[in-house]
Design a protein around this motif. Structure first.
Motif, PDB file in Angstrom:
ATOM      1  N   ASP A   1       0.851  -1.186   0.000  1.00 35.12           N
ATOM      2  CA  ASP A   1       0.000   0.000   0.000  1.00 35.12           C
ATOM      3  C   ASP A   1       0.893   1.245   0.000  1.00 35.12           C
ATOM      4  OD1 ASP A   1      -1.787   2.072   0.453  1.00 35.12           O
ATOM      5  OD2 ASP A   1      -2.985   0.937   1.907  1.00 35.12           O
ATOM      6  N   THR A   2       1.309   1.668  -1.179  1.00 39.14           N
ATOM      7  CA  THR A   2       2.261   2.772  -1.278  1.00 39.14           C
ATOM      8  C   THR A   2       1.658   4.105  -0.843  1.00 39.14           C
ATOM      9  OG1 THR A   2       1.719   3.040  -3.623  1.00 39.14           O
ATOM     10  CG2 THR A   2       3.640   1.684  -3.088  1.00 39.14           C
ATOM     11  N   THR A   3       0.371   4.300  -1.065  1.00 42.60           N
ATOM     12  CA  THR A   3      -0.277   5.551  -0.649  1.00 42.60           C
ATOM     13  C   THR A   3      -0.247   5.682   0.869  1.00 42.60           C
ATOM     14  OG1 THR A   3      -1.709   5.515  -2.590  1.00 42.60           O
ATOM     15  CG2 THR A   3      -2.402   6.899  -0.753  1.00 42.60           C
ATOM     16  N   LEU A   4      -0.639   4.630   1.558  1.00 40.25           N
ATOM     17  CA  LEU A   4      -0.609   4.655   3.025  1.00 40.25           C
ATOM     18  C   LEU A   4       0.827   4.754   3.527  1.00 40.25           C
ATOM     19  CD1 LEU A   4      -2.174   4.581   5.683  1.00 40.25           C
ATOM     20  CD2 LEU A   4      -2.061   2.086   5.587  1.00 40.25           C
ATOM     21  N   HIS A   5       1.728   4.047   2.872  1.00 36.92           N
ATOM     22  CA  HIS A   5       3.142   4.064   3.260  1.00 36.92           C
ATOM     23  C   HIS A   5       3.687   5.498   3.232  1.00 36.92           C
ATOM     24  CE1 HIS A   5       7.071   2.207   3.858  1.00 36.92           C
ATOM     25  NE2 HIS A   5       7.544   3.041   2.969  1.00 36.92           N
ATOM     26  N   GLU A   6       3.397   6.219   2.162  1.00 36.14           N
ATOM     27  CA  GLU A   6       3.862   7.603   2.051  1.00 36.14           C
ATOM     28  C   GLU A   6       3.210   8.501   3.107  1.00 36.14           C
ATOM     29  OE1 GLU A   6       6.344   8.922   0.246  1.00 36.14           O
ATOM     30  OE2 GLU A   6       6.760   6.848  -0.281  1.00 36.14           O
ATOM     31  N   LYS A   7       1.949   8.258   3.387  1.00 36.96           N
ATOM     32  CA  LYS A   7       1.257   9.037   4.419  1.00 36.96           C
ATOM     33  C   LYS A   7       1.902   8.812   5.781  1.00 36.96           C
ATOM     34  CE  LYS A   7      -3.367   9.916   6.223  1.00 36.96           C
ATOM     35  NZ  LYS A   7      -4.783   9.588   6.142  1.00 36.96           N
ATOM     36  N   VAL A   8       2.249   7.562   6.073  1.00 38.98           N
ATOM     37  CA  VAL A   8       2.903   7.236   7.344  1.00 38.98           C
ATOM     38  C   VAL A   8       4.257   7.930   7.445  1.00 38.98           C
ATOM     39  CG1 VAL A   8       3.931   5.373   8.705  1.00 38.98           C
ATOM     40  CG2 VAL A   8       1.690   5.036   7.638  1.00 38.98           C
ATOM     41  N   LEU A   9       5.048   7.875   6.383  1.00 37.65           N
ATOM     42  CA  LEU A   9       6.362   8.525   6.396  1.00 37.65           C
ATOM     43  C   LEU A   9       6.223  10.031   6.614  1.00 37.65           C
ATOM     44  CD1 LEU A   9       8.271   6.660   3.553  1.00 37.65           C
ATOM     45  CD2 LEU A   9       8.538   6.396   6.030  1.00 37.65           C
ATOM     46  N   LYS A  10       5.220  10.632   6.015  1.00 39.08           N
ATOM     47  CA  LYS A  10       4.971  12.060   6.212  1.00 39.08           C
ATOM     48  C   LYS A  10       4.680  12.362   7.684  1.00 39.08           C
ATOM     49  CE  LYS A  10       1.736  15.675   4.908  1.00 39.08           C
ATOM     50  NZ  LYS A  10       0.480  15.967   4.233  1.00 39.08           N
ATOM     51  N   GLU A  11       3.889  11.518   8.314  1.00 41.21           N
ATOM     52  CA  GLU A  11       3.554  11.730   9.731  1.00 41.21           C
ATOM     53  C   GLU A  11       4.771  11.514  10.628  1.00 41.21           C
ATOM     54  OE1 GLU A  11       0.945  13.172  10.923  1.00 41.21           O
ATOM     55  OE2 GLU A  11       0.062  13.278   8.930  1.00 41.21           O
ATOM     56  N   ILE A  12       5.596  10.544  10.295  1.00 43.97           N
ATOM     57  CA  ILE A  12       6.823  10.325  11.077  1.00 43.97           C
ATOM     58  C   ILE A  12       7.694  11.567  11.019  1.00 43.97           C
ATOM     59  CG2 ILE A  12       8.991   9.034  11.200  1.00 43.97           C
ATOM     60  CD1 ILE A  12       7.376   6.537  10.295  1.00 43.97           C
ATOM     61  N   ARG A  13       7.863  12.119   9.835  1.00 43.69           N
ATOM     62  CA  ARG A  13       8.677  13.330   9.685  1.00 43.69           C
ATOM     63  C   ARG A  13       8.068  14.504  10.441  1.00 43.69           C
ATOM     64  NH1 ARG A  13       8.194  11.948   4.108  1.00 43.69           N
ATOM     65  NH2 ARG A  13       9.854  10.518   3.579  1.00 43.69           N
ATOM     66  N   ARG A  14       6.746  14.585  10.439  1.00 46.20           N
ATOM     67  CA  ARG A  14       6.060  15.707  11.085  1.00 46.20           C
ATOM     68  C   ARG A  14       6.242  15.677  12.598  1.00 46.20           C
ATOM     69  NH1 ARG A  14       1.551  16.502  13.895  1.00 46.20           N
ATOM     70  NH2 ARG A  14       0.817  14.370  13.632  1.00 46.20           N
ATOM     71  N   ILE A  15       6.110  14.500  13.212  1.00 42.82           N
ATOM     72  CA  ILE A  15       6.132  14.475  14.672  1.00 42.82           C
ATOM     73  C   ILE A  15       7.526  14.364  15.257  1.00 42.82           C
ATOM     74  CG2 ILE A  15       3.804  13.543  14.818  1.00 42.82           C
ATOM     75  CD1 ILE A  15       5.055  10.910  15.758  1.00 42.82           C
ATOM     76  N   SER A  16       8.483  13.942  14.455  1.00 46.11           N
ATOM     77  CA  SER A  16       9.826  13.809  15.007  1.00 46.11           C
ATOM     78  C   SER A  16      10.883  14.191  13.983  1.00 46.11           C
ATOM     79  CB  SER A  16      10.075  12.381  15.484  1.00 46.11           C
ATOM     80  OG  SER A  16      11.375  12.304  16.039  1.00 46.11           O
ATOM     81  N   PRO A  17      11.378  15.407  14.086  1.00 43.97           N
ATOM     82  CA  PRO A  17      12.433  15.814  13.161  1.00 43.97           C
ATOM     83  C   PRO A  17      13.760  15.109  13.431  1.00 43.97           C
ATOM     84  CG  PRO A  17      12.088  17.507  14.807  1.00 43.97           C
ATOM     85  CD  PRO A  17      11.023  16.455  15.015  1.00 43.97           C
ATOM     86  N   TYR A  18      13.824  14.312  14.482  1.00 49.24           N
ATOM     87  CA  TYR A  18      15.071  13.637  14.841  1.00 49.24           C
ATOM     88  C   TYR A  18      15.135  12.193  14.374  1.00 49.24           C
ATOM     89  CZ  TYR A  18      15.321  17.728  17.727  1.00 49.24           C
ATOM     90  OH  TYR A  18      15.319  19.018  18.138  1.00 49.24           O
ATOM     91  N   VAL A  19      14.145  11.774  13.621  1.00 46.92           N
ATOM     92  CA  VAL A  19      14.174  10.407  13.093  1.00 46.92           C
ATOM     93  C   VAL A  19      15.168  10.372  11.944  1.00 46.92           C
ATOM     94  CG1 VAL A  19      12.827   8.617  11.957  1.00 46.92           C
ATOM     95  CG2 VAL A  19      11.826   9.946  13.803  1.00 46.92           C
ATOM     96  N   PHE A  20      16.002   9.367  11.924  1.00 40.89           N
ATOM     97  CA  PHE A  20      17.058   9.225  10.929  1.00 40.89           C
ATOM     98  C   PHE A  20      16.576   8.381   9.761  1.00 40.89           C
ATOM     99  CE2 PHE A  20      21.211   8.942   9.212  1.00 40.89           C
ATOM    100  CZ  PHE A  20      21.382   7.646   8.783  1.00 40.89           C
ATOM    101  N   TYR A  21      16.685   8.913   8.564  1.00 46.91           N
ATOM    102  CA  TYR A  21      16.368   8.177   7.353  1.00 46.91           C
ATOM    103  C   TYR A  21      17.680   7.822   6.674  1.00 46.91           C
ATOM    104  CZ  TYR A  21      11.615   9.523   8.077  1.00 46.91           C
ATOM    105  OH  TYR A  21      10.380   9.671   8.627  1.00 46.91           O
ATOM    106  N   ASP A  22      17.862   6.590   6.368  1.00 55.01           N
ATOM    107  CA  ASP A  22      19.107   6.087   5.803  1.00 55.01           C
ATOM    108  C   ASP A  22      19.172   6.427   4.315  1.00 55.01           C
ATOM    109  OD1 ASP A  22      21.439   4.737   5.312  1.00 55.01           O
ATOM    110  OD2 ASP A  22      20.544   2.743   5.485  1.00 55.01           O
ATOM    111  N   HIS A  23      19.654   7.633   4.011  1.00 54.29           N
ATOM    112  CA  HIS A  23      19.852   8.104   2.640  1.00 54.29           C
ATOM    113  C   HIS A  23      18.615   7.919   1.772  1.00 54.29           C
ATOM    114  CE1 HIS A  23      24.009   8.867   3.512  1.00 54.29           C
ATOM    115  NE2 HIS A  23      24.094   7.667   4.048  1.00 54.29           N
ATOM    116  N   GLY A  24      17.467   8.326   2.297  1.00 55.56           N
ATOM    117  CA  GLY A  24      16.244   8.287   1.515  1.00 55.56           C
ATOM    118  C   GLY A  24      15.501   6.971   1.574  1.00 55.56           C
ATOM    119  N   ASN A  25      16.103   5.951   2.158  1.00 58.93           N
ATOM    120  CA  ASN A  25      15.391   4.690   2.284  1.00 58.93           C
ATOM    121  C   ASN A  25      14.319   4.822   3.359  1.00 58.93           C
ATOM    122  OD1 ASN A  25      16.938   3.362   0.338  1.00 58.93           O
ATOM    123  ND2 ASN A  25      18.522   2.885   1.830  1.00 58.93           N
ATOM    124  N   THR A  26      13.455   3.828   3.455  1.00 59.50           N
ATOM    125  CA  THR A  26      12.346   3.921   4.399  1.00 59.50           C
ATOM    126  C   THR A  26      12.685   3.345   5.758  1.00 59.50           C
ATOM    127  OG1 THR A  26      11.443   1.847   3.572  1.00 59.50           O
ATOM    128  CG2 THR A  26      10.586   3.902   2.616  1.00 59.50           C
TER     129      THR A  26
END
Length: 124
Positions: free
Chosen positions: A84-109
């Motif tokens: 479910d790529t639509t939901l997946h992208e929505k989840v990633l957006k929310e993760i970024r919104r609530i925690s600017p300190y979450v580390f993304y491994d060079h754009g990977n999920t």
């Protein structure tokens, strides 16, 4: 909410009705009531990614950031597994919104929840 109450009365194992009632409660500002409904939906059907997202949003609204991130991580995992790529992208957006300190491994999920205390973030 009364329609969802009736659906749950008629079919107590109807996870989607708990999820929908939780969303209605969340929209009305009853965050703890929403979390209770999301918990019940997860007990009935633990593979519903959307419920983890919704519970994570409610927890975030209550300031329960670490617990919210754990729910969002599970929503991310399940949405990816289900394709479910639509939901997946929505989840990633929310993760970024609530925690600017979450580390993304060079754009990977991949999300490292242990790094939420870090000050370095990679959003390539």
């Amino acid at each position: 909410i009364s329609d969802y109450n009736e659906a749950i009365r008629l079919k107590p194992d109807y996870a989607e009705a708990y999820n929908n009632r939780g969303n209605a409660k969340l929209a009305l500002g009853d965050k703890q009531g929403a979390i209770n409904d999301f918990n019940q939906a997860i007990r009935i059907k633990p593979d519903l990614a959307e419920v983890y997202l919704n519970r994570g949003l409610a927890k975030s609204d209550l300031g329960m950031i670490q617990s919210a991130l754990e729910d969002l991580q599970e929503a991310r995992r399940l949405s990816q597994r289900n394709g479910d790529t639509t939901l997946h992208e929505k989840v990633l957006k929310e993760i970024r919104r609530i925690s600017p300190y979450v580390f993304y491994d060079h754009g990977n999920t991949k999300v490292d929840l242990a790094s939420t205390q870090s000050t370095s973030v990679d959003f390539q």
